[in-house]
Design an enzyme around this catalytic site. Structure first.
Site, PDB file in Angstrom:
ATOM      1  N   ASP A   1      -9.825   1.197 -47.101  1.00 40.18           N
ATOM      2  CA  ASP A   1     -10.473   0.660 -48.341  1.00 40.18           C
ATOM      3  C   ASP A   1     -11.016  -0.546 -47.697  1.00 40.18           C
ATOM      4  O   ASP A   1     -12.324  -1.018 -48.040  1.00 40.18           O
ATOM      5  CB  ASP A   1      -9.862   0.328 -49.633  1.00 40.18           C
ATOM      6  CG  ASP A   1      -8.882   1.701 -49.939  1.00 40.18           C
ATOM      7  OD1 ASP A   1      -9.550   2.590 -49.645  1.00 40.18           O
ATOM      8  OD2 ASP A   1      -7.958   1.584 -50.625  1.00 40.18           O
TER       9      ASP A   1
ATOM     10  N   ARG B   1     -15.695   2.008 -53.407  1.00 40.93           N
ATOM     11  CA  ARG B   1     -16.136   3.111 -52.367  1.00 40.93           C
ATOM     12  C   ARG B   1     -15.848   4.452 -52.894  1.00 40.93           C
ATOM     13  O   ARG B   1     -15.092   4.335 -53.899  1.00 40.93           O
ATOM     14  CB  ARG B   1     -15.266   2.659 -51.086  1.00 40.93           C
ATOM     15  CG  ARG B   1     -13.743   2.765 -51.238  1.00 40.93           C
ATOM     16  CD  ARG B   1     -13.122   4.034 -50.561  1.00 40.93           C
ATOM     17  NE  ARG B   1     -11.855   4.144 -51.006  1.00 40.93           N
ATOM     18  CZ  ARG B   1     -11.069   4.710 -51.675  1.00 40.93           C
ATOM     19  NH1 ARG B   1     -11.973   5.220 -52.783  1.00 40.93           N
ATOM     20  NH2 ARG B   1      -9.889   4.805 -52.020  1.00 40.93           N
TER      21      ARG B   1
ATOM     22  N   LYS C   1      -2.486   2.608 -59.267  1.00 46.04           N
ATOM     23  CA  LYS C   1      -1.792   2.704 -57.974  1.00 46.04           C
ATOM     24  C   LYS C   1      -0.660   1.724 -58.320  1.00 46.04           C
ATOM     25  O   LYS C   1       0.258   1.663 -57.603  1.00 46.04           O
ATOM     26  CB  LYS C   1      -2.508   2.352 -56.898  1.00 46.04           C
ATOM     27  CG  LYS C   1      -2.851   3.704 -56.015  1.00 46.04           C
ATOM     28  CD  LYS C   1      -2.835   3.542 -54.610  1.00 46.04           C
ATOM     29  CE  LYS C   1      -4.125   2.610 -54.529  1.00 46.04           C
ATOM     30  NZ  LYS C   1      -3.999   2.076 -53.140  1.00 46.04           N
TER      31      LYS C   1
ATOM     32  N   GLU D   1      -8.727  12.275 -46.312  1.00 44.77           N
ATOM     33  CA  GLU D   1      -7.782  11.468 -47.159  1.00 44.77           C
ATOM     34  C   GLU D   1      -6.281  11.483 -46.781  1.00 44.77           C
ATOM     35  O   GLU D   1      -5.761  12.547 -46.053  1.00 44.77           O
ATOM     36  CB  GLU D   1      -7.971  12.318 -48.686  1.00 44.77           C
ATOM     37  CG  GLU D   1      -7.896  11.707 -49.830  1.00 44.77           C
ATOM     38  CD  GLU D   1      -9.282  10.804 -49.989  1.00 44.77           C
ATOM     39  OE1 GLU D   1      -8.916   9.435 -49.390  1.00 44.77           O
ATOM     40  OE2 GLU D   1     -10.230  11.278 -50.087  1.00 44.77           O
ATOM     41  N   HIS D   2      -5.886  10.315 -46.975  1.00 42.35           N
ATOM     42  CA  HIS D   2      -4.436  10.059 -46.588  1.00 42.35           C
ATOM     43  C   HIS D   2      -4.367  10.063 -45.005  1.00 42.35           C
ATOM     44  O   HIS D   2      -3.369  10.582 -44.400  1.00 42.35           O
ATOM     45  CB  HIS D   2      -3.449  11.007 -47.147  1.00 42.35           C
ATOM     46  CG  HIS D   2      -3.216  10.420 -48.881  1.00 42.35           C
ATOM     47  ND1 HIS D   2      -2.328   9.673 -49.282  1.00 42.35           N
ATOM     48  CD2 HIS D   2      -3.947  11.024 -49.764  1.00 42.35           C
ATOM     49  CE1 HIS D   2      -2.454   9.654 -50.375  1.00 42.35           C
ATOM     50  NE2 HIS D   2      -3.315  10.488 -50.883  1.00 42.35           N
TER      51      HIS D   2
ATOM     52  N   SER E   1     -10.998   2.147 -55.435  1.00 43.68           N
ATOM     53  CA  SER E   1     -10.962   1.011 -54.690  1.00 43.68           C
ATOM     54  C   SER E   1     -11.162  -0.487 -55.360  1.00 43.68           C
ATOM     55  O   SER E   1     -11.341  -1.325 -54.860  1.00 43.68           O
ATOM     56  CB  SER E   1     -11.526   0.937 -53.573  1.00 43.68           C
ATOM     57  OG  SER E   1     -10.550   1.219 -52.352  1.00 43.68           O
ATOM     58  N   SER E   2     -11.165  -0.354 -56.814  1.00 44.66           N
ATOM     59  CA  SER E   2     -11.454  -1.692 -57.516  1.00 44.66           C
ATOM     60  C   SER E   2     -10.233  -2.833 -56.988  1.00 44.66           C
ATOM     61  O   SER E   2     -10.650  -4.094 -56.903  1.00 44.66           O
ATOM     62  CB  SER E   2     -11.386  -1.519 -59.137  1.00 44.66           C
ATOM     63  OG  SER E   2     -10.056  -1.124 -59.206  1.00 44.66           O
TER      64      SER E   2
HETATM   65  C1  GLA Z   1      -5.697   4.599 -51.178  1.00 44.36           C
HETATM   66  C2  GLA Z   1      -5.365   3.799 -50.205  1.00 44.36           C
HETATM   67  C3  GLA Z   1      -6.053   4.040 -48.853  1.00 44.36           C
HETATM   68  C4  GLA Z   1      -5.885   5.604 -48.381  1.00 44.36           C
HETATM   69  C5  GLA Z   1      -6.349   6.335 -49.524  1.00 44.36           C
HETATM   70  C6  GLA Z   1      -6.030   7.846 -49.338  1.00 44.36           C
HETATM   71  O1  GLA Z   1      -7.046   4.468 -51.386  1.00 44.36           O
HETATM   72  O2  GLA Z   1      -5.675   2.258 -50.536  1.00 44.36           O
HETATM   73  O3  GLA Z   1      -5.762   3.157 -47.631  1.00 44.36           O
HETATM   74  O4  GLA Z   1      -4.530   5.715 -47.933  1.00 44.36           O
HETATM   75  O5  GLA Z   1      -5.593   5.910 -50.492  1.00 44.36           O
HETATM   76  O6  GLA Z   1      -6.965   8.475 -48.404  1.00 44.36           O
END
Ligand code: GLA
Length: 456
Positions: free
Chosen positions: A188, A37, A232, A43-44, A139-140
């Site tokens: 995600d 995605r 991450k 964001e956040h 988001s892999s």
């Molecule tokens: C990562 C997290 C999501 C979200 C974004 C920031 O992708 O997995 O849940 O918090 O960061 O928007």
């Protein structure tokens, strides 16, 4: 995956590679798929229970899978950087060391086990093949979690949309992914399961709700890699978790202010509770409350201990954990400003897409990037430079996407201007960094939102 020919070829190719990888397994493999995605705005916000506006992309992870007769989950990956591994499916699956790729599969299996106590703890053979850029904010990892969950549901004879809805599975996996140590929100998993072709999705949380928003016809979102890894599970994990920790502290301070202003029994679990439920504040009322709760820019542990009337140790234990506090203190006022303004940008952004107002949407993206960079401090020099280059190259708006600290940006570009835009960004950002024309498609591409996760 809209092209049926491409789809059929991919299925037969995956099945062949599954047989090569598991020569002793004669069971016909099934295939599931989960897309990555981009996030367009918001964001956040998800872990605060506030809305976001992401879209799926064409890149995805496919898993060819079969059920085993024992309780072993065996994982093989087409990408040699992920070495072959296995684990035992039991009631309590111990995590592997941080950073191990199987942890995401363990997270999915454990979450499904918890949801279905009648589960038989089945084993499975999994052959994973993905093309979502990793450590890039696309988001892999959540796509992998979702795909593993789909495989595991199938081998356990649970049916998606019948035994568990997409909404419930997304909620379950958002919580389940905390297993790997990241305190992410639910954006995600929700977009991966509930996204749709050529649509963005406005997602609200607690409870999870989604609204499909068909995207601009004459504009595209271009994804561009800053070439900075945003892993991450590595050092960025701590930087990521600092966001949720700051917001939990903000929640405690705001609850206190709300008790003073309204009713001393008010419970606020997350910042989003201010705008819904019994409080149901307007943006203006919420801003007033924030102003009354945050009289300073920076907060030290001693300040927080005094304000919340608990010991400094409790501040650490309850809210901060191992989080490092900068010498000036935590800039909670700026963090709050990001949350408040970003929330309003998501609401306006959704309206702009529906009204086909790309120029206004672009402005919101620019403002969102500034807010992420200055108020939430999750950008980096390269993301700032790349978004700047994109704006100079004609984008209506450009911003970082995902958790930040590197990874991708997204830019809104008029379709006729796309070739020139790609060329300018190539010359200004990628060529000086040694990326050749042959490699550019890997790091700079127009996103085409694909359907949500499912079985092929
Ligand atoms: C990562 C997290 C999501 C979200 C974004 C920031 O992708 O997995 O849940 O918090 O960061 O928007």
């Amino acid at each position: 995956m809209t092209n049926p020919h491409h789809r059929i070829q991919r299925i037969s190719d995956l099945k062949r590679r599954f047989s090569d990888a598991f020569p002793d397994d004669a069971t016909p493999a099934r295939i599931c798929r989960a897309p990555g995605r981009i996030n367009l705005l918001g964001e956040h916000l998800d872990y605060n229970g506030l809305p976001v506006l992401p879209a799926t992309i064409q890149h995805d992870i496919c898993i060819a899978f079969t059920r085993r007769e024992d309780h072993v989950v065996r994982l093989k990956n087409a990408d040699p950087q992920f070495s072959e591994t296995e684990f035992l499916n039991t009631e309590d699956i111990p995590p592997s060391p941080t950073g191990s790729w199987e942890n995401y599969c363990k997270a999915a299996v454990q979450a499904v086990n918890r949801r279905f106590p009648q589960t038989a703890y089945r084993g499975m053979n999994l052959y994973v093949d993905g093309n979502i850029p990793t450590a890039a904010g696309l988001s892999s990892s959540s796509a992998f979690v979702v795909a593993c969950a789909l495989a595991y549901l199938a081998v356990s004879e649970f049916e998606l949309d019948k035994d568990i809805s997409r909404i419930d599975l997304a909620t379950l996996l958002a919580e389940g992914e905390h297993y790997v140590g990241t305190r992410g929100g639910g954006m995600d998993q929700a977009i991966i399961l509930l996204g749709a072709e050529n649509c963005a999705c406005k997602i609200d949380f607690f409870p999870l709700r989604t609204e499909q928003v068909p995207l601009f016809e004459d504009h595209v979102f271009v994804a561009a890699h800053s070439l900075v890894k945003a892993d991450k599970t590595g050092s960025a994990l701590h930087r990521y978790n600092a966001g949720p920790a700051a917001c939990r502290l903000l929640t405690a301070l705001i609850q206190q202010a709300a008790r003073r202003a309204f009713d001393d029994t008010i419970e606020i679990e997350r910042l989003g509770d201010l705008w819904q439920g019994p409080l149901c504040l307007t943006h203006e009322e919420a801003e007033t409350l924030f102003r009354s709760a945050l009289l300073e820019e920076y907060f030290s542990i001693d300040d927080l201990s005094r304000l919340l009337n608990v010991s400094p140790q409790t501040i650490r234990d309850r809210w901060l954990g191992a989080l490092e506090i900068p010498p000036k203190g935590l800039p909670l006022k700026r963090r709050a400003r990001h949350v408040l303004t970003e929330f309003q940008r998501v609401e306006r952004g959704r309206d702009c897409v529906l009204a086909n107002d790309a120029a206004a949407f672009g402005e919101l993206m620019n403002a969102s990037h500034r807010s992420c960079a200055v108020d939430y401090e999750v950008s980096c020099a390269e993301l700032d430079e790349l978004t700047h280059v994109a704006r100079q190259a004609g984008a209506l708006g450009s911003r970082m996407t995902g958790a930040g600290f590197g990874g991708y940006t997204v830019s809104l570009v008029e379709k006729p201007a796309l070739p020139q835009f790609l060329e300018t960004v190539y010359q200004e950002y990628y060529q000086p960094r040694g990326i050749t024309r042959d490699q550019i498609d890997k790091v700079l591409w127009a996103a085409t939102p694909s359907s949500g996760a499912g079985y092929l």
